[in-house]
Design a protein around this motif. Structure first.
Motif, mmCIF file in Angstrom:
data_model
loop_
_atom_site.group_PDB
_atom_site.id
_atom_site.type_symbol
_atom_site.label_atom_id
_atom_site.label_comp_id
_atom_site.label_asym_id
_atom_site.label_seq_id
_atom_site.Cartn_x
_atom_site.Cartn_y
_atom_site.Cartn_z
ATOM 1 N N PHE A 1 0.828 -1.221 0.000
ATOM 2 C CA PHE A 1 0.000 0.000 0.000
ATOM 3 C C PHE A 1 0.865 1.275 0.000
ATOM 4 O O PHE A 1 0.804 2.081 -0.938
ATOM 5 C CB PHE A 1 -0.948 -0.075 1.214
ATOM 6 C CG PHE A 1 -1.420 1.231 1.755
ATOM 7 C CD1 PHE A 1 -2.009 2.183 0.923
ATOM 8 C CD2 PHE A 1 -1.290 1.518 3.113
ATOM 9 C CE1 PHE A 1 -2.446 3.402 1.434
ATOM 10 C CE2 PHE A 1 -1.730 2.728 3.625
ATOM 11 C CZ PHE A 1 -2.302 3.673 2.789
ATOM 12 N N ILE A 2 1.695 1.445 1.019
ATOM 13 C CA ILE A 2 2.490 2.678 1.108
ATOM 14 C C ILE A 2 3.585 2.667 0.035
ATOM 15 O O ILE A 2 3.839 3.672 -0.635
ATOM 16 C CB ILE A 2 3.097 2.849 2.527
ATOM 17 C CG1 ILE A 2 1.966 2.967 3.562
ATOM 18 C CG2 ILE A 2 4.006 4.086 2.589
ATOM 19 C CD1 ILE A 2 2.425 2.964 5.014
ATOM 20 N N ASP B 1 10.046 -7.097 -3.435
ATOM 21 C CA ASP B 1 8.798 -7.500 -2.774
ATOM 22 C C ASP B 1 8.521 -8.968 -3.059
ATOM 23 O O ASP B 1 8.760 -9.434 -4.176
ATOM 24 C CB ASP B 1 7.628 -6.628 -3.264
ATOM 25 C CG ASP B 1 6.495 -6.567 -2.252
ATOM 26 O OD1 ASP B 1 5.945 -7.628 -1.912
ATOM 27 O OD2 ASP B 1 6.168 -5.453 -1.800
ATOM 28 N N THR C 1 1.849 -9.673 1.117
ATOM 29 C CA THR C 1 0.638 -8.860 1.315
ATOM 30 C C THR C 1 0.471 -7.841 0.185
ATOM 31 O O THR C 1 -0.620 -7.318 -0.017
ATOM 32 C CB THR C 1 0.653 -8.096 2.664
ATOM 33 O OG1 THR C 1 1.819 -7.261 2.694
ATOM 34 C CG2 THR C 1 0.668 -9.039 3.848
ATOM 35 N N GLY C 2 1.541 -7.529 -0.528
ATOM 36 C CA GLY C 2 1.459 -6.570 -1.629
ATOM 37 C C GLY C 2 0.986 -7.235 -2.914
ATOM 38 O O GLY C 2 0.853 -8.453 -2.979
ATOM 39 N N LEU D 1 10.356 -0.641 3.656
ATOM 40 C CA LEU D 1 8.957 -0.735 4.099
ATOM 41 C C LEU D 1 8.493 -2.180 4.235
ATOM 42 O O LEU D 1 7.427 -2.432 4.784
ATOM 43 C CB LEU D 1 8.030 -0.026 3.090
ATOM 44 C CG LEU D 1 8.293 1.455 2.813
ATOM 45 C CD1 LEU D 1 7.353 1.952 1.714
ATOM 46 C CD2 LEU D 1 8.095 2.286 4.075
ATOM 47 N N TYR E 1 4.245 -7.591 17.041
ATOM 48 C CA TYR E 1 4.473 -6.639 15.948
ATOM 49 C C TYR E 1 5.221 -5.409 16.478
ATOM 50 O O TYR E 1 6.219 -4.977 15.892
ATOM 51 C CB TYR E 1 3.125 -6.211 15.343
ATOM 52 C CG TYR E 1 3.235 -5.066 14.349
ATOM 53 C CD1 TYR E 1 3.771 -5.269 13.081
ATOM 54 C CD2 TYR E 1 2.813 -3.777 14.691
ATOM 55 C CE1 TYR E 1 3.879 -4.212 12.174
ATOM 56 C CE2 TYR E 1 2.919 -2.729 13.793
ATOM 57 C CZ TYR E 1 3.445 -2.954 12.537
ATOM 58 O OH TYR E 1 3.564 -1.907 11.641
ATOM 59 N N LYS F 1 8.987 -3.906 15.522
ATOM 60 C CA LYS F 1 9.219 -2.555 15.006
ATOM 61 C C LYS F 1 10.217 -1.796 15.880
ATOM 62 O O LYS F 1 11.042 -1.024 15.383
ATOM 63 C CB LYS F 1 7.892 -1.802 14.905
ATOM 64 C CG LYS F 1 7.045 -2.266 13.740
ATOM 65 C CD LYS F 1 7.717 -1.873 12.443
ATOM 66 C CE LYS F 1 7.175 -2.569 11.237
ATOM 67 N NZ LYS F 1 7.844 -2.164 9.992
ATOM 68 N N PHE G 1 1.933 6.388 12.032
ATOM 69 C CA PHE G 1 0.747 6.169 12.877
ATOM 70 C C PHE G 1 -0.290 5.434 12.007
ATOM 71 O O PHE G 1 0.070 4.428 11.408
ATOM 72 C CB PHE G 1 0.285 7.507 13.480
ATOM 73 C CG PHE G 1 1.137 7.922 14.667
ATOM 74 C CD1 PHE G 1 2.515 8.092 14.552
ATOM 75 C CD2 PHE G 1 0.580 8.087 15.913
ATOM 76 C CE1 PHE G 1 3.317 8.421 15.645
ATOM 77 C CE2 PHE G 1 1.353 8.422 17.030
ATOM 78 C CZ PHE G 1 2.718 8.589 16.894
ATOM 79 N N VAL H 1 -1.888 5.090 8.764
ATOM 80 C CA VAL H 1 -1.816 5.615 7.398
ATOM 81 C C VAL H 1 -3.001 5.046 6.615
ATOM 82 O O VAL H 1 -3.342 3.875 6.756
ATOM 83 C CB VAL H 1 -0.478 5.200 6.735
ATOM 84 C CG1 VAL H 1 -0.324 5.885 5.393
ATOM 85 C CG2 VAL H 1 0.700 5.523 7.657
#
Ligand SMILES: NC(=O)c1ccc[n+]([C@@H]2O[C@H](COP(=O)([O-])OP(=O)(O)OC[C@H]3O[C@@H](n4cnc5c(N)ncnc54)[C@H](O)[C@@H]3O)[C@@H](O)[C@H]2O)c1
Length: 309
Positions: free
Chosen positions: A11-12, A33, A37-38, A74, A142, A146, A170, A172
């Protein structure tokens, strides 16, 4: 400049690839990638060099980073509930994955590295707004992964002189963020339900609040960081200090869609923090030129994209 985006089909990442390529300073974007999930479709018509595979594959990373000036890291298994279901998978992709990317950067002669951390690292610390100097208190695997990622970035800056920038995202939201799966984020999950005429599922009483950031604002900050090589080994909140409860979000979405939206309350989710709101003094100091897209406008753009699906 040549920029590697790990997780660039997500997504991002797919929004970022477009933003980077719009800058004259950027000559090539390479995406690494594994499509866990992408989606390849997120990059349709976008002129990137695609390297399919995992960031745990050293040879692939070495190929991707050859001659690179910057890496935007990412790639990760996002989502708190996903990490509760499978903590080791989150650890491998997020913590070990970051370490592999940093090692590859070291082998490649030290390109600049920006990486995504998360506001979830503040976890059980209820103080608001969230300042980067506050005690971190992860509540989920998670969040731990991070915190490890951003700590590794700082360590590589101090030990090997790598130019780094750990950014704490935060909530997104925006176009290309998928709904319709178990770990969907709240904005796409609500939009998907609303447009299909289903009630919106709210975990708990809906009073929990978040600092929502439109994806275009996030990609603007990251692009600026890459082009200006903004180095800051300590983490930087990437949000603008707004605080919206889920019930307020539903009201705003109803107004954007011109519909009365019904909510269905279910049990709260373990590992979820109650409130989140960023202090953004550090971000403003480093990126004074960035003006965030307001929530309303971001929701309108996101709803418009959902309607094209
Ligand atoms: N969306 C948010 O609100 C939010 C908030 C905080 C932090 N983040 C972080 O931002 C980053 C991007 O998140 P997103 O929302 O775009 O999620 P996303 O799931 O859409 O993107 C993650 C991408 O990483 C890829 N990926 C996962 N594991 C990989 C691996 N081992 N090797 C190569 N690629 C891999 C996925 O296929 C996907 O394309 C993540 O690091 C996430 O933790 C996002």
């Amino acid at each position: 400049m040549r920029v590697v985006v790990t997780g660039g089909a997500g997504f991002i990442g797919a929004n970022l690839a477009r933003a980077l390529l719009a800058r004259p300073e950027v000559s090539e974007v390479r995406v690494v990638d594994n499509f866990v999930t992408g989606r390849k479709a997120n990059l349709e018509g976008v002129d990137v060099t695609l390297l399919e595979g995992t960031i745990l594959d050293r040879d692939l990373l070495d190929t991707a980073l050859t001659g690179a000036d910057a890496v935007v890291h990412l790639a990760a298994l996002p989502s708190v509930p996903r990490s509760i279901a499978d903590p080791l998978a989150s650890h491998h992709a997020n913590a070990t994955g970051t370490l592999e990317v940093l090692e590859a950067a070291r082998r490649a002669g030290g390109p600049y590295v920006v990486a995504a951390s998360s506001s979830s690292v503040y976890g059980a610390n209820r103080e608001l707004p969230k300042r980067e100097t506050m005690r971190t208190a992860p509540m989920s695997p998670y969040a731990v992964s991070k915190l490890a990622s951003e700590s590794y970035l700082a360590a590589y800056h101090h030990c090997y002189g790598l130019g780094v920038l750990p950014l704490r995202f935060f909530n997104v939201f925006g176009p290309l963020q998928p709904a319709g799966h178990a770990y969907a984020a709240v904005v796409p999950a609500f939009l998907d339900a609303a447009l299909a005429g289903r009630p919106l599922t709210v975990h708990g009483d809906g009073g929990q609040s978040r600092d929502f950031t439109y994806v275009g604002t996030v990609t603007q900050v990251i692009t600026e960081a890459v082009v200006r090589r903004v180095v800051h080994p300590d983490p930087v909140n990437l949000a603008f200090g707004t605080r919206t409860s889920l019930l307020e979000l539903i009201t705003e979405l109803g107004s954007v869609l011109g519909a009365d939206l019904a909510a269905e309350h279910v049990d709260p989710r373990p590992g979820d923090v109650r409130d989140s709101q960023a202090d953004n003094a550090r971000l403003r100091e480093l990126f004074p030129e960035v003006v965030p897209v307001p929530l309303r406008e971001g929701l309108e753009r996101t709803a418009a994209w959902f309607r094209t699906l």
